[in-house]
Design a protein around this motif. Structure first.
Motif, PDB file in Angstrom:
ATOM      1  N   LEU A  45       0.810  -1.374  -0.109  1.00 62.09           N
ATOM      2  CA  LEU A  45      -0.092  -0.197  -0.133  1.00 62.09           C
ATOM      3  C   LEU A  45       0.948   1.124  -0.074  1.00 62.09           C
ATOM      4  O   LEU A  45       0.692   2.010  -0.896  1.00 62.09           O
ATOM      5  N   GLY A  46       1.952   1.231   1.003  1.00 65.08           N
ATOM      6  CA  GLY A  46       2.734   2.307   1.006  1.00 65.08           C
ATOM      7  C   GLY A  46       3.583   2.775  -0.253  1.00 65.08           C
ATOM      8  O   GLY A  46       3.614   3.795  -0.707  1.00 65.08           O
ATOM      9  N   PHE A  47       4.125   1.343  -0.811  1.00 61.68           N
ATOM     10  CA  PHE A  47       4.942   1.622  -1.974  1.00 61.68           C
ATOM     11  C   PHE A  47       4.178   2.139  -3.147  1.00 61.68           C
ATOM     12  O   PHE A  47       4.669   2.865  -3.859  1.00 61.68           O
ATOM     13  N   PHE A  48       2.892   1.765  -3.352  1.00 57.58           N
ATOM     14  CA  PHE A  48       2.117   2.090  -4.386  1.00 57.58           C
ATOM     15  C   PHE A  48       1.496   3.706  -4.336  1.00 57.58           C
ATOM     16  O   PHE A  48       1.563   4.507  -5.397  1.00 57.58           O
ATOM     17  N   GLN A  49       1.240   3.943  -3.065  1.00 52.09           N
ATOM     18  CA  GLN A  49       0.803   5.377  -2.853  1.00 52.09           C
ATOM     19  C   GLN A  49       1.964   6.250  -3.014  1.00 52.09           C
ATOM     20  O   GLN A  49       1.823   7.537  -3.455  1.00 52.09           O
ATOM     21  N   VAL A  50       3.062   6.013  -2.152  1.00 49.53           N
ATOM     22  CA  VAL A  50       4.113   7.088  -2.524  1.00 49.53           C
ATOM     23  C   VAL A  50       4.703   6.940  -3.866  1.00 49.53           C
ATOM     24  O   VAL A  50       5.120   8.130  -4.625  1.00 49.53           O
ATOM     25  N   GLY A  51       5.074   5.792  -4.573  1.00 52.43           N
ATOM     26  CA  GLY A  51       5.484   5.785  -6.001  1.00 52.43           C
ATOM     27  C   GLY A  51       4.682   6.415  -6.823  1.00 52.43           C
ATOM     28  O   GLY A  51       5.207   7.287  -7.555  1.00 52.43           O
ATOM     29  N   ILE A  52       3.356   6.272  -6.873  1.00 51.12           N
ATOM     30  CA  ILE A  52       2.640   6.617  -8.038  1.00 51.12           C
ATOM     31  C   ILE A  52       2.523   8.293  -7.722  1.00 51.12           C
ATOM     32  O   ILE A  52       2.228   9.214  -8.612  1.00 51.12           O
ATOM     33  N   GLY A  53       2.274   8.482  -6.252  1.00 50.43           N
ATOM     34  CA  GLY A  53       1.839  10.021  -6.042  1.00 50.43           C
ATOM     35  C   GLY A  53       3.166  10.749  -6.434  1.00 50.43           C
ATOM     36  O   GLY A  53       2.975  12.003  -6.738  1.00 50.43           O
ATOM     37  N   TYR A  54       4.420  10.394  -6.277  1.00 48.63           N
ATOM     38  CA  TYR A  54       5.747  11.070  -6.691  1.00 48.63           C
ATOM     39  C   TYR A  54       5.691  11.488  -8.248  1.00 48.63           C
ATOM     40  O   TYR A  54       6.002  12.395  -8.514  1.00 48.63           O
ATOM     41  N   PHE A  55       5.101  10.602  -8.986  1.00 45.46           N
ATOM     42  CA  PHE A  55       5.161  10.726 -10.425  1.00 45.46           C
ATOM     43  C   PHE A  55       4.036  11.430 -11.040  1.00 45.46           C
ATOM     44  O   PHE A  55       3.785  12.215 -11.959  1.00 45.46           O
ATOM     45  N   ASN A  56       2.868  11.249 -10.234  1.00 39.43           N
ATOM     46  CA  ASN A  56       1.379  11.686 -10.542  1.00 39.43           C
ATOM     47  C   ASN A  56       0.903  12.245  -9.329  1.00 39.43           C
ATOM     48  O   ASN A  56       0.172  11.661  -8.455  1.00 39.43           O
ATOM     49  N   ASN A  57       0.814  13.703  -9.261  1.00 39.10           N
ATOM     50  CA  ASN A  57       0.362  14.150  -8.102  1.00 39.10           C
ATOM     51  C   ASN A  57      -1.124  14.312  -8.160  1.00 39.10           C
ATOM     52  O   ASN A  57      -1.713  15.485  -8.480  1.00 39.10           O
ATOM     53  N   SER A  58      -2.060  13.394  -7.813  1.00 43.84           N
ATOM     54  CA  SER A  58      -3.335  13.386  -7.890  1.00 43.84           C
ATOM     55  C   SER A  58      -3.970  12.135  -7.187  1.00 43.84           C
ATOM     56  O   SER A  58      -3.068  11.432  -6.485  1.00 43.84           O
ATOM     57  N   ALA A  59      -5.205  12.089  -6.932  1.00 41.11           N
ATOM     58  CA  ALA A  59      -5.776  11.140  -6.007  1.00 41.11           C
ATOM     59  C   ALA A  59      -5.257   9.617  -6.529  1.00 41.11           C
ATOM     60  O   ALA A  59      -5.747   8.735  -5.901  1.00 41.11           O
ATOM     61  N   ALA A  60      -5.193   9.360  -7.738  1.00 45.97           N
ATOM     62  CA  ALA A  60      -4.858   8.085  -8.291  1.00 45.97           C
ATOM     63  C   ALA A  60      -3.913   7.135  -7.490  1.00 45.97           C
ATOM     64  O   ALA A  60      -4.164   6.205  -7.456  1.00 45.97           O
ATOM     65  N   GLY A  61      -2.790   7.755  -7.042  1.00 49.61           N
ATOM     66  CA  GLY A  61      -1.932   6.978  -6.190  1.00 49.61           C
ATOM     67  C   GLY A  61      -2.737   6.579  -4.988  1.00 49.61           C
ATOM     68  O   GLY A  61      -2.355   5.203  -4.597  1.00 49.61           O
ATOM     69  N   LEU A  62      -3.422   7.246  -4.416  1.00 47.92           N
ATOM     70  CA  LEU A  62      -4.146   6.802  -3.225  1.00 47.92           C
ATOM     71  C   LEU A  62      -5.089   5.722  -3.179  1.00 47.92           C
ATOM     72  O   LEU A  62      -5.122   4.737  -2.532  1.00 47.92           O
ATOM     73  N   ILE A  63      -5.947   6.044  -4.467  1.00 51.26           N
ATOM     74  CA  ILE A  63      -7.017   4.873  -4.762  1.00 51.26           C
ATOM     75  C   ILE A  63      -6.175   3.542  -5.291  1.00 51.26           C
ATOM     76  O   ILE A  63      -6.601   2.563  -4.931  1.00 51.26           O
ATOM     77  N   LEU A  64      -5.297   3.739  -6.325  1.00 56.25           N
ATOM     78  CA  LEU A  64      -4.821   2.551  -6.907  1.00 56.25           C
ATOM     79  C   LEU A  64      -4.011   1.671  -6.025  1.00 56.25           C
ATOM     80  O   LEU A  64      -3.805   0.372  -5.804  1.00 56.25           O
ATOM     81  N   GLY A  65      -3.466   2.609  -4.932  1.00 59.57           N
ATOM     82  CA  GLY A  65      -2.708   1.854  -3.895  1.00 59.57           C
ATOM     83  C   GLY A  65      -3.293   0.900  -3.100  1.00 59.57           C
ATOM     84  O   GLY A  65      -2.992  -0.490  -2.712  1.00 59.57           O
ATOM     85  N   GLN A  66      -4.613   1.183  -2.831  1.00 60.96           N
ATOM     86  CA  GLN A  66      -5.608   0.482  -2.018  1.00 60.96           C
ATOM     87  C   GLN A  66      -5.895  -0.749  -2.824  1.00 60.96           C
ATOM     88  O   GLN A  66      -5.862  -1.987  -2.252  1.00 60.96           O
ATOM     89  N   VAL A  67      -6.214  -0.576  -3.921  1.00 57.67           N
ATOM     90  CA  VAL A  67      -6.928  -1.713  -4.914  1.00 57.67           C
ATOM     91  C   VAL A  67      -5.861  -2.806  -5.141  1.00 57.67           C
ATOM     92  O   VAL A  67      -5.954  -4.005  -4.749  1.00 57.67           O
ATOM     93  N   LEU A  68      -4.742  -2.183  -5.428  1.00 58.68           N
ATOM     94  CA  LEU A  68      -3.526  -3.369  -5.762  1.00 58.68           C
ATOM     95  C   LEU A  68      -2.960  -3.921  -4.507  1.00 58.68           C
ATOM     96  O   LEU A  68      -2.529  -5.285  -4.617  1.00 58.68           O
ATOM     97  N   SER A  69      -3.078  -3.304  -3.235  1.00 52.42           N
ATOM     98  CA  SER A  69      -2.534  -4.037  -2.175  1.00 52.42           C
ATOM     99  C   SER A  69      -3.573  -5.069  -1.645  1.00 52.42           C
ATOM    100  O   SER A  69      -2.901  -6.210  -1.459  1.00 52.42           O
ATOM    101  N   VAL A  70      -4.715  -4.791  -1.806  1.00 50.70           N
ATOM    102  CA  VAL A  70      -5.632  -5.825  -1.354  1.00 50.70           C
ATOM    103  C   VAL A  70      -5.493  -6.827  -2.526  1.00 50.70           C
ATOM    104  O   VAL A  70      -5.531  -8.196  -1.867  1.00 50.70           O
ATOM    105  N   PHE A  71      -5.337  -6.800  -3.471  1.00 50.58           N
ATOM    106  CA  PHE A  71      -5.286  -7.889  -4.694  1.00 50.58           C
ATOM    107  C   PHE A  71      -4.259  -8.582  -4.480  1.00 50.58           C
ATOM    108  O   PHE A  71      -4.149  -9.803  -4.589  1.00 50.58           O
ATOM    109  N   THR A  72      -2.771  -8.004  -4.369  1.00 51.07           N
ATOM    110  CA  THR A  72      -1.423  -8.762  -4.141  1.00 51.07           C
ATOM    111  C   THR A  72      -1.576  -9.541  -2.847  1.00 51.07           C
ATOM    112  O   THR A  72      -1.065 -10.775  -2.767  1.00 51.07           O
ATOM    113  N   ALA A  73      -2.018  -8.967  -1.751  1.00 53.64           N
ATOM    114  CA  ALA A  73      -2.389  -9.778  -0.560  1.00 53.64           C
ATOM    115  C   ALA A  73      -3.215 -10.939  -0.553  1.00 53.64           C
ATOM    116  O   ALA A  73      -2.930 -12.132  -0.153  1.00 53.64           O
ATOM    117  N   SER A  74      -4.171 -10.909  -1.419  1.00 51.57           N
ATOM    118  CA  SER A  74      -5.169 -12.094  -1.644  1.00 51.57           C
ATOM    119  C   SER A  74      -4.437 -13.308  -2.334  1.00 51.57           C
ATOM    120  O   SER A  74      -4.653 -14.131  -1.951  1.00 51.57           O
TER     121      SER A  74
END
Length: 402
Positions: free
Chosen positions: A142-171
């Motif tokens: 979650l932290g990796f995607f939120q920080v990583g995506i947010g660094y390159f794209n300063n929008s809500a995309a990092g916060l939202i996609l971070g949540q989706v991808l973290s649950v998917f990979t953990a499952s």
């Protein structure tokens, strides 16, 4: 060790995230997360709570598949509703930007529903150390995607996609743990067996699903209403507050909750008294909760401004007000699972309806009376602390009778 690391990762990254994203981004992500948190945990029909009840492991495995199938059907219907009423829903939320992100809600809800089913079957197989590693992995991803995506794209995309991808990979990681037993049983599955198990434990989608929905609504409906009745900025401050102060509950308390649910289910299957297990778990939770939240209450208001920046000082005030409530929930929430073990779903449903009514009434009343958000939080924290203590008394009474 694992749960401590899982708890530490979001705390460490929160100061970074608060400096990458704007309050408006946090508000938009908060709306998305509220929707996924409302639909995700109930998408599996709450069959996850029934995993520990069958005497045979093969029935528990097949019940896991029942929950996953239920989640797939539920989320497909949800996608159809969003596709038809996308514009109207965005208008109700007063957030046109949500039109695009609404289509990610069903997928995220499905991943959450599957994750909860796989968590419970792993708990039944006593994979506690692996569960801790999964929670650490989930937090880190979650932290990796939120920080990583947010660094390159300063929008809500990092916060939202971070949540989706973290649950998917953990499952996927959880599925890898149980795949041998799951795949062996998969070969023996018949549609008839699945329907029989779904029917046998139909009390869970009938009552526990509704009870859980009201519980989730009591928190997430508030997030949606705060953004509408107050402002996105206030919502952003509140979300940061709850994200940090509620971490002990979401990580430590929920981990102990799964252990208690497994032990309570084992006590019931063996026709053994549960009072001793209930009291022992109560003392264990209180031993952690009281010193932890006492320290937070004394220090948290000053810490927020220093750690997150001066613009987040109000979040520290909100956190201090909410500390007694979170400390009480830390103890009571895991123990309330005893109501599900002993088929008190109807009673829990009525309690959750009351929780939702109190929460929404306080917020709407405070807004229309032009009271400050702090004034609302003081009343909210005080009344709900008492309300959770009532739930503890109910759970304790059940433990005595059984």
């Amino acid at each position: 060790m694992g749960t401590a690391l899982a708890q530490a990762v979001p705390v460490i990254l929160s100061p970074v995230i608060s400096r990458i994203y704007l309050p408006a981004h946090l508000g938009l992500a908060g709306i998305f997360l509220s929707l996924t948190n409302i639909f995700g945990p109930v998408s599996n029909g709450k069959y996850d709570l029934a995993i520990h009840l069958p005497k045979k492991d093969k029935d528990s495995i097949q019940l896991t598949m029942v929950g996953i199938c239920f989640s797939a059907i539920f989320c497909l219907l949800l996608f159809c509703i969003i596709a038809i009423f996308n514009v109207q829903i965005s208008s109700i939320l007063q957030s046109p930007e949500m039109q695009y992100w609404l289509f990610f809600v069903p997928a995220s809800a499905f991943f959450i529903g599957c994750f909860e089913m796989l968590m419970q079957i792993s708990t039944r197989f006593k994979k506690y150390s692996h569960l801790s590693r999964v929670m650490v992995f989930k937090s880190g991803t979650l932290g990796f995607f939120q920080v990583g995506i947010g660094y390159f794209n300063n929008s809500a995309a990092g916060l939202i996609l971070g949540q989706v991808l973290s649950v998917f990979t953990a499952s996927l990681l959880l599925l890898n743990t149980t795949k041998k037993k799951m795949f062996v049983e998969y070969k023996r599955i018949t549609t008839y067996n699945l329907f029989q198990l779904a029917k046998k434990y139909s009390e869970f989608p009938k009552y526990a699903m509704g009870s859980s929905l009201f519980n989730i609504l009591s928190l997430n409906a508030l997030n949606l209403l705060i953004g509408i009745l107050y402002s996105p900025a206030v919502l952003g401050l509140y979300l940061l507050t709850y994200r940090v102060i509620n971490l002990p509950t979401t990580v430590i308390s929920q981990s102990l909750s799964k252990v208690f649910l497994e032990k309570a289910g084992a006590n019931k299957r063996a026709s053994e008294p549960i009072k001793k297990t209930f009291i022992k778990t109560s003392l264990r939770l209180a031993t952690i909760s009281i010193p932890l939240f006492l320290i937070l209450y004394i220090t948290i208001e000053h810490v927020y401004g220093f750690v997150f920046g001066e613009e987040w000082t109000d979040s520290g005030k909100y956190a201090k007000i909410l500390t007694p409530l979170i400390a009480t929930k830390f103890i009571v929430s895991p123990l309330s699972n005893i109501l599900y073990v002993y088929n008190k779903q109807k009673l829990m449903l009525f309690w959750q309806i009351g929780l939702l009514f109190i929460s929404v009434s306080l917020l709407v009343g405070s807004s229309y009376s032009n009271n400050s958000f702090e004034y609302f939080l003081i009343n909210y924290s005080s009344l709900l602390t008492l309300y959770y203590l009532i739930l503890y008394a109910i759970a304790f009474k059940i433990s005595i009778k059984n």
